[in-house]
Design an enzyme around this catalytic site. Structure first.
Site, PDB file in Angstrom:
ATOM      1  N   LYS A 120      -3.917   0.531   4.351  1.00 10.63           N
ATOM      2  CA  LYS A 120      -3.165   1.244   3.191  1.00 10.63           C
ATOM      3  C   LYS A 120      -2.221  -0.084   2.640  1.00 10.63           C
ATOM      4  O   LYS A 120      -2.182  -0.038   1.338  1.00 10.63           O
ATOM      5  CB  LYS A 120      -2.355   2.074   3.652  1.00 10.63           C
ATOM      6  CG  LYS A 120      -1.435   2.816   2.662  1.00 10.63           C
ATOM      7  CD  LYS A 120      -0.299   3.546   3.359  1.00 10.63           C
ATOM      8  CE  LYS A 120       0.940   2.839   3.666  1.00 10.63           C
ATOM      9  NZ  LYS A 120       2.048   3.603   4.237  1.00 10.63           N
ATOM     10  N   ASP A 138      -1.059   7.293   1.436  1.00  2.63           N
ATOM     11  CA  ASP A 138      -0.131   7.573   2.454  1.00  2.63           C
ATOM     12  C   ASP A 138      -0.055   9.163   2.681  1.00  2.63           C
ATOM     13  O   ASP A 138      -0.651   9.654   2.390  1.00  2.63           O
ATOM     14  CB  ASP A 138       1.386   6.714   1.860  1.00  2.63           C
ATOM     15  CG  ASP A 138       1.744   7.612   0.736  1.00  2.63           C
ATOM     16  OD1 ASP A 138       1.138   8.263   0.162  1.00  2.63           O
ATOM     17  OD2 ASP A 138       3.173   7.542   0.169  1.00  2.63           O
TER      18      ASP A 138
END
Length: 222
Positions: A120, A138
């Site tokens: 991420k 997320d």
């Protein structure tokens, strides 16, 4: 979600916010990397508050290593897990100096080899600092992808891959920011604000959350 609906979905988000940006404060690719690493299990507002003074003093890996772990902790102690995060930031700074001449690499694999940097974080840096068409998933984007039907998946990676496959041009570059902001401010976790959502009719979420009832204000007798 059908292809035509996906295009309309992004078009409406784009119309509402033509030039979306990350809410993390940063000055260059390195400070962006640090800010994203610090943002895990923390709010952007909290990270920005902690890094305001830090980034005025430090904006290179060399300066961060010189600051040291104890000095860094003094700046970020208001952020959750600050002890572990401080160790990772110092370690990734040392790795950037040793392996990349102090520069943030424009490469996913190289970024993910840095201490404390996962997929991420690498996706955010590639997208925001280097303009890559990546999808950093997320909790907000995971929720929006599943709740709306835009990119359903049981894992973060599954949602990312569905977004990558489903998102057309010209929306790919900014899709990450549109979706995270939508999840943060409209499609909220506990109570999505469907009554003011620009894509509510395209979303498969049921039942739609109604607008809150106006509170009655008692009027004192004359």
């Amino acid at each position: 979600m059908k292809k035509a609906d996906i295009v309309e979905f992004y078009a409406r988000l784009a119309e509402a916010n033509p030039h979306p940006e990350t809410e993390l404060a940063f000055t260059n690719a390195y400070t962006l990397l640090v800010a994203v690493a610090l943002s895990a299990q923390a709010t952007d507002v909290g990270v920005n508050k902690a890094t305001r003074a830090l980034f005025a003093e430090v904006d290179t890996p060399q300066q961060m290593v010189a600051l040291g772990i104890d000095g860094l902790k003094q700046h970020i102690r208001t952020i959750g897990l600050f002890n572990t995060k401080a160790k990772h930031v110092i370690a990734l700074s040392e790795a950037l100096i040793a392996e990349h001449g102090g520069e943030v690499p424009e490469d996913r694999a190289a970024l993910e080899r840095l201490p404390g940097v996962g997929r991420k974080t690498a996706n955010v840096v590639l997208n925001t600092a280097f303009g890559h068409e990546t999808f950093a998933v997320d909790t907000h984007i995971f929720r929006v992808g599943n709740r709306t039907g835009l990119a359903p998946g049981k894992t973060v990676l599954a949602v990312e891959l569905r977004l990558d496959k489903a998102t057309p041009q010209p929306f790919r570059l900014h899709a990450h920011h549109w979706l995270i902001l939508h999840g943060r401010y409209v499609c909220k976790a506990r109570t999505p604000e469907c009554w003011r959502c620009p894509v509510a009719d395209l979303c498969r979420y049921r039942p739609k959350t109604p607008a809150p009832k106006a509170k009655r204000v008692a009027v004192a007798p004359a």
